[in-house]
Scaffold this motif. Structure first.
Motif, PDB file in Angstrom:
ATOM      1  N   LEU A 127       0.803  -1.220   0.000  1.00  0.00           N
ATOM      2  CA  LEU A 127       0.000   0.000   0.000  1.00  0.00           C
ATOM      3  C   LEU A 127       0.836   1.269   0.000  1.00  0.00           C
ATOM      4  O   LEU A 127       0.320   2.356  -0.290  1.00  0.00           O
ATOM      5  N   GLU A 128       2.122   1.170   0.330  1.00  0.00           N
ATOM      6  CA  GLU A 128       2.952   2.368   0.481  1.00  0.00           C
ATOM      7  C   GLU A 128       2.983   3.254  -0.762  1.00  0.00           C
ATOM      8  O   GLU A 128       2.838   4.469  -0.656  1.00  0.00           O
ATOM      9  N   PRO A 129       3.179   2.699  -1.973  1.00  0.00           N
ATOM     10  CA  PRO A 129       3.179   3.589  -3.156  1.00  0.00           C
ATOM     11  C   PRO A 129       1.865   4.342  -3.325  1.00  0.00           C
ATOM     12  O   PRO A 129       1.860   5.492  -3.774  1.00  0.00           O
ATOM     13  N   LEU A 130       0.753   3.708  -2.980  1.00  0.00           N
ATOM     14  CA  LEU A 130      -0.548   4.372  -3.096  1.00  0.00           C
ATOM     15  C   LEU A 130      -0.694   5.472  -2.055  1.00  0.00           C
ATOM     16  O   LEU A 130      -1.273   6.524  -2.325  1.00  0.00           O
ATOM     17  N   LEU A 131      -0.186   5.230  -0.852  1.00  0.00           N
ATOM     18  CA  LEU A 131      -0.265   6.238   0.203  1.00  0.00           C
ATOM     19  C   LEU A 131       0.577   7.464  -0.129  1.00  0.00           C
ATOM     20  O   LEU A 131       0.251   8.581   0.279  1.00  0.00           O
ATOM     21  N   LYS A 132       1.656   7.262  -0.882  1.00  0.00           N
ATOM     22  CA  LYS A 132       2.545   8.380  -1.228  1.00  0.00           C
ATOM     23  C   LYS A 132       2.067   9.155  -2.448  1.00  0.00           C
ATOM     24  O   LYS A 132       2.607  10.223  -2.744  1.00  0.00           O
ATOM     25  N   ASP A 133       1.096   8.624  -3.159  1.00  0.00           N
ATOM     26  CA  ASP A 133       0.570   9.282  -4.362  1.00  0.00           C
ATOM     27  C   ASP A 133      -0.498  10.295  -3.955  1.00  0.00           C
ATOM     28  O   ASP A 133      -1.603   9.928  -3.551  1.00  0.00           O
ATOM     29  N   ALA A 192      -9.817   3.008  12.439  1.00  0.00           N
ATOM     30  CA  ALA A 192      -8.498   3.409  12.908  1.00  0.00           C
ATOM     31  C   ALA A 192      -8.020   4.586  12.070  1.00  0.00           C
ATOM     32  O   ALA A 192      -8.782   5.167  11.286  1.00  0.00           O
ATOM     33  N   ARG A 193      -6.773   4.952  12.259  1.00  0.00           N
ATOM     34  CA  ARG A 193      -6.200   6.055  11.491  1.00  0.00           C
ATOM     35  C   ARG A 193      -4.722   5.777  11.262  1.00  0.00           C
ATOM     36  O   ARG A 193      -4.092   5.018  11.997  1.00  0.00           O
ATOM     37  N   LEU A 194      -4.186   6.385  10.234  1.00  0.00           N
ATOM     38  CA  LEU A 194      -2.760   6.320   9.978  1.00  0.00           C
ATOM     39  C   LEU A 194      -2.065   7.495  10.652  1.00  0.00           C
ATOM     40  O   LEU A 194      -2.728   8.424  11.145  1.00  0.00           O
ATOM     41  N   HIS A 195      -0.748   7.483  10.654  1.00  0.00           N
ATOM     42  CA  HIS A 195      -0.013   8.537  11.362  1.00  0.00           C
ATOM     43  C   HIS A 195      -0.252   9.908  10.758  1.00  0.00           C
ATOM     44  O   HIS A 195      -0.101  10.928  11.432  1.00  0.00           O
ATOM     45  N   ASP A 196      -0.645   9.968   9.473  1.00  0.00           N
ATOM     46  CA  ASP A 196      -0.903  11.259   8.843  1.00  0.00           C
ATOM     47  C   ASP A 196      -2.348  11.701   8.994  1.00  0.00           C
ATOM     48  O   ASP A 196      -2.749  12.736   8.460  1.00  0.00           O
ATOM     49  N   GLY A 197      -3.156  10.941   9.742  1.00  0.00           N
ATOM     50  CA  GLY A 197      -4.553  11.298   9.966  1.00  0.00           C
ATOM     51  C   GLY A 197      -5.533  10.643   9.019  1.00  0.00           C
ATOM     52  O   GLY A 197      -6.745  10.794   9.181  1.00  0.00           O
ATOM     53  N   LYS A 218      -7.783   8.967   2.369  1.00  0.00           N
ATOM     54  CA  LYS A 218      -6.566   9.756   2.533  1.00  0.00           C
ATOM     55  C   LYS A 218      -6.907  11.233   2.714  1.00  0.00           C
ATOM     56  O   LYS A 218      -7.874  11.731   2.132  1.00  0.00           O
ATOM     57  N   PHE A 219      -6.079  11.900   3.499  1.00  0.00           N
ATOM     58  CA  PHE A 219      -6.237  13.333   3.689  1.00  0.00           C
ATOM     59  C   PHE A 219      -5.088  14.068   3.033  1.00  0.00           C
ATOM     60  O   PHE A 219      -3.948  13.598   3.027  1.00  0.00           O
ATOM     61  N   SER A 220      -5.410  15.226   2.523  1.00  0.00           N
ATOM     62  CA  SER A 220      -4.393  16.030   1.862  1.00  0.00           C
ATOM     63  C   SER A 220      -3.327  16.480   2.860  1.00  0.00           C
ATOM     64  O   SER A 220      -3.630  16.817   4.004  1.00  0.00           O
ATOM     65  N   LYS A 221      -2.071  16.463   2.396  1.00  0.00           N
ATOM     66  CA  LYS A 221      -0.992  16.957   3.252  1.00  0.00           C
ATOM     67  C   LYS A 221      -1.085  18.469   3.418  1.00  0.00           C
ATOM     68  O   LYS A 221      -0.546  19.030   4.366  1.00  0.00           O
ATOM     69  N   ARG A 222      -1.754  19.138   2.474  1.00  0.00           N
ATOM     70  CA  ARG A 222      -1.937  20.581   2.560  1.00  0.00           C
ATOM     71  C   ARG A 222      -3.285  20.838   3.217  1.00  0.00           C
ATOM     72  O   ARG A 222      -4.317  20.364   2.732  1.00  0.00           O
ATOM     73  N   PRO A 223      -3.316  21.553   4.350  1.00  0.00           N
ATOM     74  CA  PRO A 223      -4.590  21.754   5.065  1.00  0.00           C
ATOM     75  C   PRO A 223      -5.634  22.431   4.177  1.00  0.00           C
ATOM     76  O   PRO A 223      -5.323  23.337   3.398  1.00  0.00           O
ATOM     77  N   TYR A 224      -6.869  21.961   4.316  1.00  0.00           N
ATOM     78  CA  TYR A 224      -7.957  22.550   3.539  1.00  0.00           C
ATOM     79  C   TYR A 224      -8.422  23.851   4.178  1.00  0.00           C
ATOM     80  O   TYR A 224      -8.539  23.962   5.397  1.00  0.00           O
TER      81      TYR A 224
END
Length: 478
Positions: A127-133, A192-197, A218-224
């Protein structure tokens, strides 16, 4: 199984052809990679295609390499390493593994293998490549050999696979154990949640008939922010101005919408307008809100233990939050009897609080709220419940995921009070659908209904003035 064949993607073309005479599986590979005449659809019960078979074998060999490394790496230091440190630690071991098995690989192919192995050891494996996309919004694992993603509102199938159900279960266990939760036959559903929320939901046997399933939002790394939603055409600038005034003017807001409509995104964007001087308490089943203020206290529910005890529900957290001197309380999603306590908080000095609720229209949101208050078991008549709702809620913001995958703010409605036994609402702004273009995209426009919200005089006390033109029904909201 041939280990050489399992690493098909790491072979140089000449290495495959040279070894084909000695290895039947590599002969099969060479045939699979050669141009083939078009074939008819595979009949039920036909043998599995070479590509699918080798894909599974590659996954199996990657997991075998993972186990080989776990036997050689000092596990006591594994948790203290970051990705780069682990790469340097395992690089000589991977070279040894490849050399002992005569796997002809270039330096770039070796780096790719090391990255895959690092993802398996430190991350979430396949799943890592998908999480980084960053273009992917949802990751949907239907089974160990079928993974879908949502990109730009459309579902796509990927070629990602796990070795088997056990491999997928190890990844699920890794996710949920990181936040103190568990998933097994006695507790087959978990949030549950991942470390990035990012939000995770998992279902395993026996409720998941075809094996473990995982859904990751997934949540955007840039706050909405509201400005970002305007630039993305999810709402009009006039709507942004109105909602900004409502949040800063401490109006209590419910964000309503269906599954995947963007309720949490909207709640995050609304919260960006709250002053940094206020104390915020968030209450969630699985912490996923991304509030941008410094003074935020986050509370999360706790599932029961194996013997069914020690559960902490949202209602208990809400009652406790009232003792923590909050300026505003933000509930990720109201689902049950905690709705009663939330309304009590809004009516007793915690104006400006917010929450989300599953509903398809603003009127449905009020009906669901009534039903959930009834779950609290308080001796209240229906009219008393409606009076509580009408006095506590100021705005209902309705969001929707349209059939083309886009998400829109489709209605802003103000709760104006009671008339006889009915809660009165008036729609201030809306999105009106006009049809579909040739590309299948929904056409429409944001409009004002011409009604000015009653709370404008109240927010004026905070020095908030809104331009008259945003309420003009003859003008298209920009």
């Amino acid at each position: 199984m041939s280990e050489n064949g399992a690493f098909r993607r790491f072979f140089r073309p000449n290495a495959v052809s040279a070894a084909s005479a000695e290895n039947p599986l590599q002969s099969l590979l060479a045939a699979a990679e050669s141009p083939q005449p078009q074939e008819t659809a595979t009949e039920p019960g036909a043998p599995v295609g070479a590509t699918d078979q080798l894909k599974r074998e590659m996954v199996e060999q990657r997991v075998a390499l993972h186990r080989f490394l776990l036997d050689r790496v000092n596990l006591s230091f594994l948790d203290t390493m970051d990705g780069e440190e682990l790469v340097e630690e395992i690089r000589p071991l991977v070279r040894e593994y490849v050399r002992d098995r005569n796997l002809p690989m270039s330096s770039r192919e070796l780096d790719a293998l090391i990255l895959d192995t690092t993802n398996e050891m430190l991350g979430l494996g396949p799943l890592e490549p998908l999480l980084k996309d960053d273009t992917i919004a949802d990751i949907l694992v239907n089974s160990y050999d079928q993974v879908f993603i949502e990109r730009a509102g459309q579902l796509e199938e990927t070629d990602i696979q796990f070795k088997d159900e056990d491999h997928l279960m190890r990844i699920i266990t890794k996710i949920v154990s990181a936040v103190g939760r568990r998933v097994d036959e006695s507790s087959p559903l978990v949030d549950a949640r991942l470390h990035d929320g990012s939000r995770v939901n998992a279902a395993v046997r026996p409720v998941a008939i075809d094996g473990p399933m995982v859904s990751i939002r997934k949540f955007s790394k840039r706050p909405y922010t509201l400005e970002r939603l305007v630039s993305g055409n999810s709402m009009a600038n006039g709507m942004r101005l109105l909602l900004t005034a409502a949040v800063k003017g401490r109006k209590s807001i419910i964000v309503s919408g269906g599954t995947g409509s963007g309720k949490t995104t909207m709640l995050n964007a609304l919260s960006s307008q709250i002053s940094g001087r206020e104390r915020l308490i968030t209450i969630e089943d699985a912490a996923e809100l991304q509030l941008q203020q410094k003074h935020v206290c986050r509370l999360e529910t706790k599932p029961p233990t194996l013997d069914g005890r020690n559960e902490v529900r949202q209602r208990e957290l809400l009652k406790n939050a009232l003792r923590m001197r909050p300026d505003r309380i933000i509930i990720g999603e109201v689902r049950s009897e905690e709705a009663f306590d939330m309304l009590q908080a809004m009516n007793t000095g915690h104006e400006g609080s917010m929450c989300t609720i599953h509903a398809n229209t603003p009127r449905d949101a009020l009906s669901r709220l009534e039903q959930m208050i009834g779950m609290a078991g308080m001796p209240m008549s229906q009219i008393s419940i409606r009076q509580q709702v009408a006095s506590a809620i100021d705005l209902i913001v309705q969001v929707e995921r349209l059939h083309d995958g886009s998400r829109k703010l489709v209605s802003i409605s103000e709760v104006t009070g009671m008339e006889n036994e009915v809660i009165q609402m008036q729609e201030i702004m809306a999105f009106r659908k006009l049809g579909v273009d040739e590309g299948g995209k929904v056409r429409g426009q944001f409009i004002a209904t011409g009604i000015r919200p009653r709370f404008l005089e109240q927010v004026a006390e905070f020095g908030l003035q809104l331009p008259d033109e945003i309420f003009d029904p003859s003008r298209r909201l920009s």
